[in-house]
Design a protein around this motif. Structure first.
Motif, mmCIF file in Angstrom:
data_model
loop_
_atom_site.group_PDB
_atom_site.id
_atom_site.type_symbol
_atom_site.label_atom_id
_atom_site.label_comp_id
_atom_site.label_asym_id
_atom_site.label_seq_id
_atom_site.Cartn_x
_atom_site.Cartn_y
_atom_site.Cartn_z
ATOM 1 N N ASP A 269 15.566 -1.826 -14.913
ATOM 2 C CA ASP A 269 14.116 -1.861 -15.152
ATOM 3 C C ASP A 269 13.496 -3.107 -14.521
ATOM 4 N N THR A 270 14.195 -4.230 -14.644
ATOM 5 C CA THR A 270 13.704 -5.481 -14.064
ATOM 6 C C THR A 270 13.643 -5.392 -12.551
ATOM 7 N N LEU A 271 14.678 -4.857 -11.932
ATOM 8 C CA LEU A 271 14.692 -4.722 -10.466
ATOM 9 C C LEU A 271 13.581 -3.783 -10.000
ATOM 10 N N PHE A 272 13.380 -2.687 -10.720
ATOM 11 C CA PHE A 272 12.294 -1.771 -10.364
ATOM 12 C C PHE A 272 10.944 -2.483 -10.447
ATOM 13 N N ALA A 273 10.740 -3.247 -11.517
ATOM 14 C CA ALA A 273 9.470 -3.947 -11.695
ATOM 15 C C ALA A 273 9.227 -4.956 -10.574
ATOM 16 N N ILE A 274 10.300 -5.647 -10.157
ATOM 17 C CA ILE A 274 10.157 -6.622 -9.061
ATOM 18 C C ILE A 274 9.808 -5.907 -7.763
ATOM 19 N N VAL A 275 10.490 -4.803 -7.484
ATOM 20 C CA VAL A 275 10.207 -4.021 -6.277
ATOM 21 C C VAL A 275 8.772 -3.514 -6.305
ATOM 22 N N TYR A 276 8.356 -3.006 -7.440
ATOM 23 C CA TYR A 276 6.986 -2.485 -7.591
ATOM 24 C C TYR A 276 5.965 -3.594 -7.354
ATOM 25 N N SER A 277 6.234 -4.761 -7.900
ATOM 26 C CA SER A 277 5.277 -5.866 -7.826
ATOM 27 C C SER A 277 5.072 -6.373 -6.403
ATOM 28 N N GLN A 278 6.046 -6.164 -5.527
ATOM 29 C CA GLN A 278 5.928 -6.636 -4.151
ATOM 30 C C GLN A 278 4.826 -5.904 -3.385
ATOM 31 N N SER A 279 4.519 -4.677 -3.809
ATOM 32 C CA SER A 279 3.416 -3.916 -3.199
ATOM 33 C C SER A 279 2.558 -3.336 -4.323
ATOM 34 N N TYR A 280 2.178 -4.204 -5.217
ATOM 35 C CA TYR A 280 1.537 -3.771 -6.472
ATOM 36 C C TYR A 280 0.276 -2.938 -6.228
ATOM 37 N N LYS A 281 -0.657 -3.466 -5.448
ATOM 38 C CA LYS A 281 -1.916 -2.764 -5.212
ATOM 39 C C LYS A 281 -1.687 -1.458 -4.468
ATOM 40 N N LYS A 282 -0.828 -1.513 -3.462
ATOM 41 C CA LYS A 282 -0.516 -0.310 -2.675
ATOM 42 C C LYS A 282 0.096 0.762 -3.565
ATOM 43 N N ASN A 283 0.994 0.368 -4.449
ATOM 44 C CA ASN A 283 1.643 1.336 -5.338
ATOM 45 C C ASN A 283 0.663 1.947 -6.329
ATOM 46 N N LEU A 284 -0.281 1.134 -6.826
ATOM 47 C CA LEU A 284 -1.275 1.660 -7.753
ATOM 48 C C LEU A 284 -2.198 2.665 -7.064
ATOM 49 N N ILE A 285 -2.594 2.343 -5.824
ATOM 50 C CA ILE A 285 -3.458 3.254 -5.062
ATOM 51 C C ILE A 285 -2.724 4.561 -4.787
ATOM 52 N N LYS A 286 -1.455 4.442 -4.415
ATOM 53 C CA LYS A 286 -0.649 5.627 -4.135
ATOM 54 C C LYS A 286 -0.450 6.456 -5.400
ATOM 55 N N LEU A 287 -0.268 5.795 -6.537
ATOM 56 C CA LEU A 287 -0.113 6.489 -7.818
ATOM 57 C C LEU A 287 -1.357 7.307 -8.138
ATOM 58 N N GLN A 288 -2.521 6.684 -7.962
ATOM 59 C CA GLN A 288 -3.773 7.378 -8.245
ATOM 60 C C GLN A 288 -3.965 8.557 -7.298
ATOM 61 N N SER A 289 -3.640 8.339 -6.017
ATOM 62 C CA SER A 289 -3.785 9.400 -5.020
ATOM 63 C C SER A 289 -2.870 10.581 -5.342
ATOM 64 N N ASN A 290 -1.640 10.287 -5.667
ATOM 65 C CA ASN A 290 -0.689 11.353 -5.990
ATOM 66 C C ASN A 290 -1.088 12.091 -7.267
ATOM 67 N N TYR A 291 -1.580 11.321 -8.231
ATOM 68 C CA TYR A 291 -2.015 11.930 -9.484
ATOM 69 C C TYR A 291 -3.173 12.900 -9.236
ATOM 70 N N ASN A 292 -4.127 12.488 -8.396
ATOM 71 C CA ASN A 292 -5.271 13.346 -8.089
ATOM 72 C C ASN A 292 -4.822 14.624 -7.378
ATOM 73 N N LYS A 293 -3.869 14.492 -6.455
ATOM 74 C CA LYS A 293 -3.354 15.667 -5.733
ATOM 75 C C LYS A 293 -2.699 16.652 -6.694
ATOM 76 N N LEU A 294 -1.912 16.114 -7.626
ATOM 77 C CA LEU A 294 -1.181 16.970 -8.562
ATOM 78 C C LEU A 294 -2.123 17.685 -9.524
ATOM 79 N N THR A 295 -3.090 16.961 -10.064
ATOM 80 C CA THR A 295 -4.006 17.556 -11.042
ATOM 81 C C THR A 295 -4.983 18.527 -10.380
ATOM 82 N N SER A 296 -5.433 18.194 -9.174
ATOM 83 C CA SER A 296 -6.401 19.070 -8.494
ATOM 84 C C SER A 296 -5.768 20.387 -8.069
ATOM 85 N N ASN A 297 -4.466 20.415 -7.951
ATOM 86 C CA ASN A 297 -3.765 21.640 -7.558
ATOM 87 C C ASN A 297 -3.037 22.290 -8.735
ATOM 88 N N ASP A 298 -3.399 21.855 -9.936
ATOM 89 C CA ASP A 298 -2.823 22.427 -11.164
ATOM 90 C C ASP A 298 -1.305 22.306 -11.229
#
Length: 310
Positions: A269-298
């Motif tokens: 969990d710690t290693l994942f968090a460190i990896v995530y934090s290295q591209s924190y903003k990019k990962n959050l934007i990608k998360l939102q984008s992927n979430y929108n794609k999934l929900t908009s297509n049911d």
């Protein structure tokens, strides 16, 4: 190497609690046994004690104390005392109240058991945190980020933790493979190259199959990360990097693998968090984008309006 049970990390640095070093050391002379016993029984006092005082208290000499420190792989008494002080400050000596192998008995109530498991979990995490360094965490995270392919070697209970890690990595577009998925870890290994990373999760570090595989991967110049609880493991000498965390858990004689699995999950969990934090903003934007794609297509159910935060 540390007298047959050292921990090799990035550059051969020893990462071990003083309390674990003194517990695992073998072949002590009578004088050294007396020194060890006195220190174990008086950690608080020794953490600020002068070498002359310790020699007097143990009926030994200045040189005997230095030899003892070097037997524990310290450069001298000051380095050993510094580690003792760290153990005292972090209350490491107080983290063994719950037996990691038998954390409950037949006479314990449900609440007693719940408290023991809670204490065991907290203790295991604290012991893990006390044995890792920022340098080795950053190095391991960098290897994960840089790898073209990521392969996880883990069996039994540990594979469950590996699958959890695998699931988290998918969320940031990093796809990991469980080497034993179809019992073809040998073929998986032979196809790896220097751009990949093989992560071995083995608390005992005694698997002959894993030993052969990590030897082979070293010959092929494939980067490897070994996470283990056995500082004696032969696998250590072949791994590109080792994170070794010692818990007070036996190999076989125990109720379950509580402490070791807590360690693996916390580290992953710690290693994942460190990896995530290295591209924190990019990962959050990608998360939102992927979430929108999934929900908009049911594909993924939308969050009910009354559940959305304002």
């Amino acid at each position: 190497m540390f007298n047959g049970f050292g921990i090799i990390s990035l550059e051969g640095d020893l990462l071990m609690l003083f309390s674990d070093r003194i517990t695992h050391i073998n072949d002590l002379t009578d004088n050294e046994q007396r020194i060890a016993k006195y220190i174990e029984n008086n950690l608080n006092a020794v953490s600020t004690m002068a070498i002359q005082t310790l020699a007097s208290k143990t009926y030994t000499s200045h040189s005997a104390i230095v030899r003892f420190a070097k037997k524990l792989d310290y450069s001298g008494f000051r380095a050993m005392r510094q580690d003792i002080s760290k153990d005292v400050q972090q209350n490491i000596t107080k983290l063994n109240d719950v037996d990691a192998n038998f954390p409950f008995s037949s006479t314990d109530s449900a609440l007693d058991i719940a408290k023991n498991i809670s204490d065991l979990t907290i203790n295991a995490v604290k012991r893990t945190l006390a044995q890792i360094s920022e340098k080795e965490l950053n190095a391991a995270a960098a290897k994960i980020m840089e790898s073209k392919r990521l392969v996880l070697f883990a069996i039994g209970d540990t594979q469950i933790r590996a699958r959890g890690f695998q699931s988290k990595l998918v969320k940031i577009n990093k796809f990991a493979i469980i080497a034993e998925e179809y019992s073809d870890e040998s073929w998986t290994s032979v196809n790896l190259d220097e751009n990949d990373l093989a992560i071995f999760l083995s608390y005992t570090g005694n698997s002959s199959n894993y030993l052969n595989l990590i030897k082979f991967l070293k010959q092929q110049k494939v980067p490897t990360l070994l996470i283990t609880g056995n500082p004696d493991s032969q696998m250590i000498q072949y791994a590109s990097q080792t994170i070794s965390i010692i818990q007070n858990e036996y190999d076989i004689f125990k109720v379950s693998t509580f402490a070791s699995q807590i360690t693996f999950e916390y580290l992953l969990d710690t290693l994942f968090a460190i990896v995530y934090s290295q591209s924190y903003k990019k990962n959050l934007i990608k998360l939102q984008s992927n979430y929108n794609k999934l929900t908009s297509n049911d594909i993924l159910d939308s969050i009910p309006k009354d559940k959305k935060r304002s």
